[in-house]
Motif scaffolding. Structure first.
Motif, PDB file in Angstrom:
ATOM      1  N   TRP A  12       0.821  -1.198   0.000  1.00  0.00           N
ATOM      2  CA  TRP A  12       0.000   0.000   0.000  1.00  0.00           C
ATOM      3  C   TRP A  12       0.856   1.250   0.000  1.00  0.00           C
ATOM      4  CZ3 TRP A  12      -5.198  -0.326  -0.492  1.00  0.00           C
ATOM      5  CH2 TRP A  12      -5.746  -1.603  -0.348  1.00  0.00           C
ATOM      6  N   GLN A  13       0.362   2.269  -0.678  1.00  0.00           N
ATOM      7  CA  GLN A  13       1.069   3.534  -0.752  1.00  0.00           C
ATOM      8  C   GLN A  13       0.124   4.635  -0.289  1.00  0.00           C
ATOM      9  OE1 GLN A  13       2.537   4.494  -4.659  1.00  0.00           O
ATOM     10  NE2 GLN A  13       4.310   5.468  -3.765  1.00  0.00           N
ATOM     11  N   GLY A  14       0.645   5.554   0.544  1.00  0.00           N
ATOM     12  CA  GLY A  14      -0.169   6.639   1.066  1.00  0.00           C
ATOM     13  C   GLY A  14       0.480   7.989   0.828  1.00  0.00           C
ATOM     14  N   LEU A  15      -0.357   8.994   0.645  1.00  0.00           N
ATOM     15  CA  LEU A  15       0.117  10.350   0.395  1.00  0.00           C
ATOM     16  C   LEU A  15       0.095  11.178   1.669  1.00  0.00           C
ATOM     17  CD1 LEU A  15      -1.783  11.176  -2.912  1.00  0.00           C
ATOM     18  CD2 LEU A  15       0.619  10.611  -2.640  1.00  0.00           C
ATOM     19  N   LEU A  16       1.172  11.879   1.912  1.00  0.00           N
ATOM     20  CA  LEU A  16       1.223  12.813   3.042  1.00  0.00           C
ATOM     21  C   LEU A  16       0.605  14.142   2.615  1.00  0.00           C
ATOM     22  CD1 LEU A  16       4.844  12.075   4.269  1.00  0.00           C
ATOM     23  CD2 LEU A  16       2.723  11.507   5.448  1.00  0.00           C
ATOM     24  N   ALA A  21      -0.801  12.477   9.868  1.00  0.00           N
ATOM     25  CA  ALA A  21       0.608  12.550  10.256  1.00  0.00           C
ATOM     26  C   ALA A  21       1.322  11.307   9.700  1.00  0.00           C
ATOM     27  CB  ALA A  21       0.730  12.590  11.776  1.00  0.00           C
ATOM     28  N   PRO A  22       2.632  11.379   9.497  1.00  0.00           N
ATOM     29  CA  PRO A  22       3.343  10.227   8.921  1.00  0.00           C
ATOM     30  C   PRO A  22       3.133   8.914   9.679  1.00  0.00           C
ATOM     31  CG  PRO A  22       4.762  12.148   8.908  1.00  0.00           C
ATOM     32  CD  PRO A  22       3.517  12.533   9.658  1.00  0.00           C
ATOM     33  N   ARG A  23       3.198   8.947  11.007  1.00  0.00           N
ATOM     34  CA  ARG A  23       3.031   7.709  11.785  1.00  0.00           C
ATOM     35  C   ARG A  23       1.583   7.226  11.725  1.00  0.00           C
ATOM     36  NH1 ARG A  23       7.169   4.370  12.668  1.00  0.00           N
ATOM     37  NH2 ARG A  23       7.372   3.738  14.800  1.00  0.00           N
ATOM     38  N   GLU A  24       0.626   8.143  11.710  1.00  0.00           N
ATOM     39  CA  GLU A  24      -0.783   7.761  11.558  1.00  0.00           C
ATOM     40  C   GLU A  24      -0.993   7.071  10.211  1.00  0.00           C
ATOM     41  OE1 GLU A  24      -2.683  11.504  14.102  1.00  0.00           O
ATOM     42  OE2 GLU A  24      -2.729  11.529  11.917  1.00  0.00           O
ATOM     43  N   LEU A  25      -0.361   7.615   9.179  1.00  0.00           N
ATOM     44  CA  LEU A  25      -0.492   7.046   7.838  1.00  0.00           C
ATOM     45  C   LEU A  25       0.150   5.661   7.756  1.00  0.00           C
ATOM     46  CD1 LEU A  25      -1.547   7.490   4.991  1.00  0.00           C
ATOM     47  CD2 LEU A  25       0.563   8.701   4.462  1.00  0.00           C
ATOM     48  N   GLU A  26       1.299   5.481   8.407  1.00  0.00           N
ATOM     49  CA  GLU A  26       1.931   4.165   8.433  1.00  0.00           C
ATOM     50  C   GLU A  26       1.019   3.132   9.085  1.00  0.00           C
ATOM     51  OE1 GLU A  26       6.725   4.986   8.629  1.00  0.00           O
ATOM     52  OE2 GLU A  26       5.582   5.049  10.495  1.00  0.00           O
ATOM     53  N   LEU A  29      -1.923   2.385   6.678  1.00  0.00           N
ATOM     54  CA  LEU A  29      -1.526   1.547   5.544  1.00  0.00           C
ATOM     55  C   LEU A  29      -1.371   0.089   5.963  1.00  0.00           C
ATOM     56  CD1 LEU A  29       1.064   3.910   3.857  1.00  0.00           C
ATOM     57  CD2 LEU A  29      -1.157   3.247   2.938  1.00  0.00           C
ATOM     58  N   ALA A  30      -0.800  -0.135   7.136  1.00  0.00           N
ATOM     59  CA  ALA A  30      -0.631  -1.503   7.620  1.00  0.00           C
ATOM     60  C   ALA A  30      -1.988  -2.149   7.904  1.00  0.00           C
ATOM     61  CB  ALA A  30       0.240  -1.518   8.868  1.00  0.00           C
ATOM     62  N   ILE A  31      -2.905  -1.386   8.478  1.00  0.00           N
ATOM     63  CA  ILE A  31      -4.254  -1.890   8.739  1.00  0.00           C
ATOM     64  C   ILE A  31      -4.967  -2.179   7.416  1.00  0.00           C
ATOM     65  CG2 ILE A  31      -6.545  -1.243   9.647  1.00  0.00           C
ATOM     66  CD1 ILE A  31      -4.537  -2.041  11.823  1.00  0.00           C
ATOM     67  N   ALA A  32      -4.796  -1.303   6.423  1.00  0.00           N
ATOM     68  CA  ALA A  32      -5.412  -1.514   5.109  1.00  0.00           C
ATOM     69  C   ALA A  32      -4.877  -2.789   4.464  1.00  0.00           C
ATOM     70  CB  ALA A  32      -5.144  -0.319   4.201  1.00  0.00           C
ATOM     71  N   GLY A  33      -3.629  -3.125   4.772  1.00  0.00           N
ATOM     72  CA  GLY A  33      -3.034  -4.351   4.250  1.00  0.00           C
ATOM     73  C   GLY A  33      -3.477  -5.606   4.973  1.00  0.00           C
ATOM     74  N   GLY A  34      -4.311  -5.469   5.997  1.00  0.00           N
ATOM     75  CA  GLY A  34      -4.862  -6.626   6.691  1.00  0.00           C
ATOM     76  C   GLY A  34      -4.150  -7.006   7.974  1.00  0.00           C
ATOM     77  N   ALA A  35      -3.205  -6.190   8.428  1.00  0.00           N
ATOM     78  CA  ALA A  35      -2.474  -6.504   9.656  1.00  0.00           C
ATOM     79  C   ALA A  35      -3.327  -6.174  10.882  1.00  0.00           C
ATOM     80  CB  ALA A  35      -1.167  -5.719   9.702  1.00  0.00           C
ATOM     81  N   SER A  36      -3.132  -6.918  11.944  1.00  0.00           N
ATOM     82  CA  SER A  36      -3.821  -6.624  13.201  1.00  0.00           C
ATOM     83  C   SER A  36      -3.061  -5.518  13.929  1.00  0.00           C
ATOM     84  CB  SER A  36      -3.866  -7.878  14.078  1.00  0.00           C
ATOM     85  OG  SER A  36      -2.560  -8.214  14.513  1.00  0.00           O
ATOM     86  N   GLY A  37      -3.662  -4.985  14.968  1.00  0.00           N
ATOM     87  CA  GLY A  37      -3.001  -3.946  15.753  1.00  0.00           C
ATOM     88  C   GLY A  37      -1.684  -4.424  16.340  1.00  0.00           C
ATOM     89  N   LYS A  38      -1.666  -5.679  16.789  1.00  0.00           N
ATOM     90  CA  LYS A  38      -0.447  -6.247  17.375  1.00  0.00           C
ATOM     91  C   LYS A  38       0.649  -6.390  16.319  1.00  0.00           C
ATOM     92  CE  LYS A  38      -0.815  -9.333  20.624  1.00  0.00           C
ATOM     93  NZ  LYS A  38      -1.080 -10.577  21.370  1.00  0.00           N
ATOM     94  N   GLU A  39       0.276  -6.828  15.114  1.00  0.00           N
ATOM     95  CA  GLU A  39       1.245  -6.971  14.027  1.00  0.00           C
ATOM     96  C   GLU A  39       1.810  -5.614  13.596  1.00  0.00           C
ATOM     97  OE1 GLU A  39      -0.628 -10.950  11.878  1.00  0.00           O
ATOM     98  OE2 GLU A  39      -1.364  -8.960  11.311  1.00  0.00           O
ATOM     99  N   ALA A  41       2.042  -2.959  15.484  1.00  0.00           N
ATOM    100  CA  ALA A  41       2.911  -2.505  16.568  1.00  0.00           C
ATOM    101  C   ALA A  41       4.285  -3.163  16.466  1.00  0.00           C
ATOM    102  CB  ALA A  41       2.266  -2.814  17.917  1.00  0.00           C
ATOM    103  N   ARG A  42       4.300  -4.451  16.212  1.00  0.00           N
ATOM    104  CA  ARG A  42       5.565  -5.171  16.095  1.00  0.00           C
ATOM    105  C   ARG A  42       6.371  -4.662  14.901  1.00  0.00           C
ATOM    106  NH1 ARG A  42       3.874 -10.301  15.093  1.00  0.00           N
ATOM    107  NH2 ARG A  42       3.050 -10.427  17.190  1.00  0.00           N
ATOM    108  N   THR A  43       5.709  -4.441  13.773  1.00  0.00           N
ATOM    109  CA  THR A  43       6.388  -3.975  12.560  1.00  0.00           C
ATOM    110  C   THR A  43       6.964  -2.580  12.728  1.00  0.00           C
ATOM    111  OG1 THR A  43       4.890  -5.294  11.192  1.00  0.00           O
ATOM    112  CG2 THR A  43       6.095  -3.535  10.093  1.00  0.00           C
ATOM    113  N   LEU A  44       6.195  -1.684  13.338  1.00  0.00           N
ATOM    114  CA  LEU A  44       6.619  -0.288  13.468  1.00  0.00           C
ATOM    115  C   LEU A  44       7.449  -0.029  14.721  1.00  0.00           C
ATOM    116  CD1 LEU A  44       3.365   1.547  12.304  1.00  0.00           C
ATOM    117  CD2 LEU A  44       5.400   0.991  10.969  1.00  0.00           C
TER     118      LEU A  44
END
Length: 129
Positions: A12-16, A21-26, A29-39, A41-44
């Motif tokens: 996924w690609q997002g526009l600033l 905010a950049p961290r909100e967008l990250e 994008l991860a949620i849009a990709g199907g990741a859970s909140g825990k996943e 958190a671990r990734t970021l």
């Protein structure tokens, strides 16, 4: 899209500059990709509560409360898109520029001819052995 104004997370690609905010967008994008909140958190490298807070903050800015609605709102606003769209844009650019490397149209029987040659060679090799 330039590298300074966009963020890519997974597919996924997002526009600033559209209220996120950049961290909100990250996180979005991860949620849009199907990741859970825990996943996410671990990734970021942040806590799961940090992910929740960032998504709540973005939802408050855009007036939505659920994660699915947040992703839908991001699509409506043109903030996020699948990265495949960027790849398609690159391929279209190459075809317009005259680069045939990516857009070569093969004749219908060309692939079958190559397969036939491979099979004949294999049959000859077996007959000799």
């Amino acid at each position: 899209m330039t590298a300074e104004t966009s963020i890519t997370v997974g597919n996924w690609q997002g526009l600033l500059g559209h209220g996120a905010a950049p961290r909100e967008l990250e996180c979005l994008l991860a949620i849009a990709g199907g990741a859970s909140g825990k996943e996410v958190a671990r990734t970021l490298g942040i806590s799961e509560d940090g992910v929740k807070k960032r998504l709540i903050a973005l939802g408050t800015k855009w007036g939505v409360t659920r994660r699915a609605a947040l992703v839908a709102e991001a699509f409506k606003r043109g903030v996020i898109s699948p990265a495949i769209i960027a790849l398609c844009a690159i391929l279209v650019g190459h075809s317009i520029a005259g680069t045939e490397e990516f857009t070569r149209v093969r004749r219908p029987g060309e692939r079958k001819l190559v397969e036939t040659r491979i099979h004949r060679r294999a049959e000859c090799a077996l007959a000799v052995a």
